[in-house]
Every structure is written in C-alpha cells, then in structure tokens.
Design an enzyme around this catalytic site. Structure first.
Site, PDB file in Angstrom:
ATOM      1  N   CYS A 223       7.198   5.645   8.764  1.00 41.69           N
ATOM      2  CA  CYS A 223       7.488   4.708   7.418  1.00 41.69           C
ATOM      3  C   CYS A 223       9.007   5.020   7.035  1.00 41.69           C
ATOM      4  O   CYS A 223       9.968   4.205   6.939  1.00 41.69           O
ATOM      5  CB  CYS A 223       6.486   5.002   6.308  1.00 41.69           C
ATOM      6  SG  CYS A 223       4.758   4.274   6.888  1.00 41.69           S
TER       7      CYS A 223
ATOM      8  N   LYS B  24       4.526  15.548  10.572  1.00 40.08           N
ATOM      9  CA  LYS B  24       3.733  16.474   9.406  1.00 40.08           C
ATOM     10  C   LYS B  24       2.543  17.034   9.657  1.00 40.08           C
ATOM     11  O   LYS B  24       1.967  16.440  10.600  1.00 40.08           O
ATOM     12  CB  LYS B  24       3.690  15.740   7.995  1.00 40.08           C
ATOM     13  CG  LYS B  24       2.599  14.586   8.079  1.00 40.08           C
ATOM     14  CD  LYS B  24       2.734  14.089   6.637  1.00 40.08           C
ATOM     15  CE  LYS B  24       1.571  12.774   6.580  1.00 40.08           C
ATOM     16  NZ  LYS B  24       1.602  12.262   5.328  1.00 40.08           N
TER      17      LYS B  24
ATOM     18  N   GLU C  23       0.775  -1.056  -0.035  1.00 37.43           N
ATOM     19  CA  GLU C  23       0.161  -0.216  -0.075  1.00 37.43           C
ATOM     20  C   GLU C  23       0.821   1.166  -0.036  1.00 37.43           C
ATOM     21  O   GLU C  23       2.177   1.193   0.400  1.00 37.43           O
ATOM     22  CB  GLU C  23      -0.785  -0.064   0.961  1.00 37.43           C
ATOM     23  CG  GLU C  23      -0.165  -0.110   2.537  1.00 37.43           C
ATOM     24  CD  GLU C  23       0.607   0.787   3.041  1.00 37.43           C
ATOM     25  OE1 GLU C  23       0.118   1.835   2.738  1.00 37.43           O
ATOM     26  OE2 GLU C  23       1.841   0.703   3.572  1.00 37.43           O
TER      27      GLU C  23
ATOM     28  N   LYS D 278       7.352  -1.518  -2.400  1.00 37.93           N
ATOM     29  CA  LYS D 278       7.049  -0.672  -1.388  1.00 37.93           C
ATOM     30  C   LYS D 278       8.485   0.018  -0.686  1.00 37.93           C
ATOM     31  O   LYS D 278       8.437   1.331  -0.598  1.00 37.93           O
ATOM     32  CB  LYS D 278       6.239  -0.989  -0.113  1.00 37.93           C
ATOM     33  CG  LYS D 278       6.070  -0.437   1.054  1.00 37.93           C
ATOM     34  CD  LYS D 278       5.096   0.780   0.715  1.00 37.93           C
ATOM     35  CE  LYS D 278       5.055   1.884   2.005  1.00 37.93           C
ATOM     36  NZ  LYS D 278       4.140   1.349   2.960  1.00 37.93           N
TER      37      LYS D 278
ATOM     38  N   GLY E 264      10.529  12.305   8.420  1.00 35.92           N
ATOM     39  CA  GLY E 264      10.208  11.583   9.652  1.00 35.92           C
ATOM     40  C   GLY E 264       8.890  10.867   9.409  1.00 35.92           C
ATOM     41  O   GLY E 264       8.643  10.519   8.526  1.00 35.92           O
TER      42      GLY E 264
ATOM     43  N   ALA F 143      12.474  21.511   0.784  1.00 35.01           N
ATOM     44  CA  ALA F 143      13.653  21.381   1.949  1.00 35.01           C
ATOM     45  C   ALA F 143      13.182  21.694   3.180  1.00 35.01           C
ATOM     46  O   ALA F 143      12.164  22.526   3.235  1.00 35.01           O
ATOM     47  CB  ALA F 143      14.673  22.195   1.526  1.00 35.01           C
TER      48      ALA F 143
END
Ligand code: UDX
Length: 466
Positions: free
Chosen positions: A287, A357, A169, A231, A284, A279
């Site tokens: 994954c 994020k 996935e 993946k 992080g 940039a």
C-alpha cells in the site's frame, strides 16, 4: 489483534441487515467478508481465482493473518458466509457490493492500475437485475467513483437505478481483523438518502459491537471525492512521517545522536504523536509505496503536481534507506564500499526477516528482501530465515539461500542482520546467539536492541541512526 474471537458475542440482529458481497478476496476483501459475517451479516465473497475460492470455502486462508483462519471456520459454520466464482449468484444475492480488488502500480509508471476494478464492475453490472449499491473500498485515484458509476450506467439496466458509494478502509495487515471489527473511524460517501441509509445499516454491526464494549466509533459522511482522497491522504501522511524520521536518523548518525531517543522525545508531544516514528530500513508493503506514487501522479494529472513534489522526496528518502543499509552492513564487516559498491565475497550473512513487516507473509515491496538482494549482488552469501515469509520470498528472490530455522541461519555467520521485528528476533539473547556465530557483528535494522547490552557481550553493534 487475535482477540476478535474472544470478544463478547457480537450482537446479531440480521433482520435489518443488508446482504453484502465483497468483490475480490485478497487480504482486504477476504478479511472484510469474514469479519462482516462475524458481525451478523449474510455475506458472499467473490473472486475470479478458483483456487482462492476453493481454499476459503474449505476453511483455509491462503495467506498469513493472525486469528483469521479461526474466524473463517467459525463463520463458515454459522452459514452466514460463503465464497463463490459465480457472479450471477453474487448479483442476485447482495444489496450492497463492496469493490475490494487490487489497484497495483501500473507497470512502467507510477499511476494506479484500475483494470481489476473495471473488470469486476463491468462483470457485475452485466448480471445485475435489482436495485443495489456498489461501494468502492479499493484505494483509487480521486475521480474513480464517477468513472465506476459510468461503467455501471453503461452495462446495467437503467431502470434499476444502481448507485455508487465509496467507503475507504484503513486496515493494517497483521492487525486486519481488529481494524475491521473495531475501526477507529468509519468514512463513507453516498449520492442519495437511500444510499446513505443503506451505508448506515451496513455499518450498524460495527457500532453495536462498539456499544457493547463501551467504545465510540466516529463516522465521517462526506462526498465521493473526499472519501476517495481520505485513504491516499492517510497513507501519504504516514509515509511522510516515516521518511521524516529516517531523514533525522541520517542526521543522528553523522552527529552521534540517537534516533530512538529523539523519536521518543518528540512523540510525547500530542500534536506529533509517537506512532509511525520508528526509523529503520524504510516502509514497504502493498500500500504505502504505491499509494504515495499514485497520489503524486494523480495530482500531476489534475494540475496540482507542484504541491506534491515533496512526496516524491518522501519516496526517494525511502528508497535511499536500502542503499544506506547495504553500506552500513559493508562497514560492519570491514568491507567499505568502493565506487561500484561493496564487495562482500566470502561474507556469510545471517539474514533475519524477508517480509515487509512482522506477522505477515507478505513480501510486496519489502525493504528487507530488497536489501538482501543487494547484498547478494555484492556477492555476500545471504542466508535468509523468516517465520512466515520464506515461500513467497523464494518465489521472488530465488538467488538467496533460505533455511527453516533461526539456528541454521546464524550458524557460522560473519554478521547477523536483524531486519524485521518479528517477536522471535526481538527477544534474541546476545550471549546464546554469540555462541552460534563466527563473528559477533550485528546490524540492527529494527533498532530493537539495547546497544550497550550487546556490546557488553562482545558484539560490534550497528543500528540505524544511533
Ligand atoms: C498501511 C496503512 O497503515 C493502512 O492504514 C492502510 O489501510 C494500508 O497500508 P500496511 O501496509 O499493512 O498498512 O502496513 P503498515 O503497518 O502501515 O506498515 C507499512 C510499512 O511502514 C512497513 O514496511 C513498516 O515496517 C513501515 N514502518 C511503519 C516503519 O518503517 N516505521 C514505522 O514507524 C511504522
């Protein structure tokens, strides 16, 4: 994102649809379970964590993912979706079992920890009583599918002929529903014509939705090893792109260039593309970092480590972002680093963002949180505000100060560090913010603001690589 619930009614022809289980109800398994119910399949989500199963069954998503709570409730009501800790019920129910458990980095080394896969597959195999397909979705080192088949052969009755398939996935947190319902490709591997047909049937709902919306979804049917590798290859490539642009950012900083212009300029070349060239403070999450390391480790085990040495450097470039950003903040507040790093005693930092994020509450391997902790080690007072990530951040980094609003964070601050591009931060007004802080100093870790505009309002502006 969010538009899944507003989509044209998903075509629902349940007669030819296999019944599906998702083993592991983390971000991955839960999102898949909910979305496949939305696509018209009868679905069960399984997990050993009773609290998690109770939450989902009661219509609560125990993590932050935009749009998912609404879709969960809708599909619980439809009767097609349920969650359980009863593995026998799962074994009795499904034609296809998707393995969605975590494969975190092994403590103490860089390989992947496959113990959750081993536990889930062993437990399921012991309860199987009919022919079915077990399909891996978790990100794994190449060769895992064969090992999963061996576990099944050891624990499930041989006469059932249970087979293993693999289907990676590519969902991104914060965009997860969209990525499952409207993927940009479907990849799978089967070991027989029977399994191949079953996998086609499993993905029919996605193709039907695409047809209604006049989209095409390419399908790559391949062998097990390739499906496993796809993946990790994708994640390693994305990591490489980010570290490349961050290395260029260092060069821009020393030469007076601007990395955002540079990224835009090279991104117009379709061979390069403009995605994943932002940039900043580095990548992080649960994954990219661990998949990169697991690939390097696996390549080493297989005797091709030499070819993947550069990925170690991709990882190092990424780690150095954190040190680099601390140094930039120290310079911004006129406390240049000595040999032991900077001393930021008495500096109050308004720290905007803790998650890895925006639009998630996930703090796994968050560069923002790691940098905040380094600032604290340098004795700064770090006042953290994040729209969704505070609870998780507090558990991980209790030494930081947390507040519930942006206003509390910036009050009397000596510097504002804007680290995670949440909407609430990207739209900050330099004048209004300037009136709340003690000093107009901004570290733009997101490269999201117009430096000229902020400087015009009296701010010392520092971006990353510009
Ligand atoms: C990633 C992959 O994108 C996804 O396909 C896979 O299934 C799981 O891993 P995710 O971990 O949700 O998804 O995060 P992603 O959106 O890829 O971002 C990863 C990190 O890279 C974040 O820390 C993000 O801030 C950073 N990033 C991303 C950059 O630093 N620059 C960019 O240009 C893009």
């Amino acid at each position: 994102m969010g538009n899944a619930t507003q989509s044209p009614e998903t075509p629902q022809n349940t007669t030819t649809r296999p019944r599906i289980s998702f083993l592991g109800c983390g971000y991955l398994g839960a999102t898949y379970a909910i979305c496949f119910a939305e696509l018209g399949y009868e679905v069960v989500g399984y997990d050993v964590d009773e609290a998690k199963i109770e939450a989902f069954s009661a219509g609560t998503v125990p993590f932050h993912e935009p749009g998912l709570p609404e879709l969960l409730k809708k599909n619980l009501d439809s009767g097609r979706l349920r969650f359980t800790t009863d593995v026998q019920a799962v074994a009795d129910f499904a034609d296809v079992h998707f393995i969605c458990v975590g494969t975190p980095q092994r403590p103490g080394d860089h390989g992947a920890d496959l113990s959750y896969i081993e536990a889930a597959v062993t437990e399921l195999s012991r309860h199987l009583n009919r022919k079915c397909l077990v399909v891996g979705k978790s990100t794994v080192p190449v060769g895992t599918a064969t090992w999963v088949q061996q576990i099944i052969d050891r624990h499930a009755p041989a006469e059932l002929g249970v087979e293993v398939g693999w289907s990676p996935e590519f969902l991104q947190e914060s965009n997860a529903m969209h990525d499952v319902l409207r993927p940009n490709r479907i990849v799978y591997a089967a070991q027989s014509e029977w399994a191949s047909k079953l996998l086609r049937d499993v993905h029919k709902g996605i193709l039907e939705l695409a047809a209604v919306e006049d989209r095409e979804v390419p399908i790559v049917e391949t062998d097990l090893s390739t499906a496993e590798l796809v993946k990790v290859a994708a994640n390693a490539y994305l990591s490489t792109k980010i570290s490349f642009i961050n290395a260029m950012a260092d060069l821009c900083e020393t030469t007076g260039g601007d990395i955002t212009d540079l990224a835009r300029a090279i991104g117009y070349d379709a061979r390069i593309g403009n995605k994943f060239l932002r940039a900043g403070i580095g990548f992080g999450g649960g994954c990219l970092p661990k998949d990169l390391r697991a690939l390097v480790t696996r390549a080493g085990e297989l005797g091709v480590g030499e070819s993947f040495r550069f990925l170690g450097e991709v990882d190092h470039i990424n780690s150095r972002r954190r040190v680099h950003t601390v140094r930039a903040i120290a310079e911004l507040v006129d406390r240049p680093s000595g040999p032991a790093g900077p001393n930021l005693e008495g500096v109050r930092v308004a720290y905007l963002g803790a998650t890895f994020k925006p639009d998630t509450d996930d703090i796994r391997d968050s560069p923002a949180l790691a940098i905040a902790r380094k600032l604290r080690q340098a004795r700064a007072e770090v006042v953290v505000y994040d729209p969704e990530g505070i609870d998780n951040a507090k558990a991980e980094a209790p030494e930081l100060t947390y507040v519930k609003t942006l206003a509390e964070a910036v009050a009397e601050a000596d510097a504002v560090c804007a680290m995670v591009p949440w909407e609430e931060f990207r739209t900050l007004d330099p004048e209004a913010l300037g009136q709340q802080v003690a000093q107009r100093r901004l570290l733009d870790g997101m490269n999201a603001y117009d430096p000229d505009e902020w400087r015009a309002h009296g701010w010392s502006y520092r971006g990353i690589g510009r």
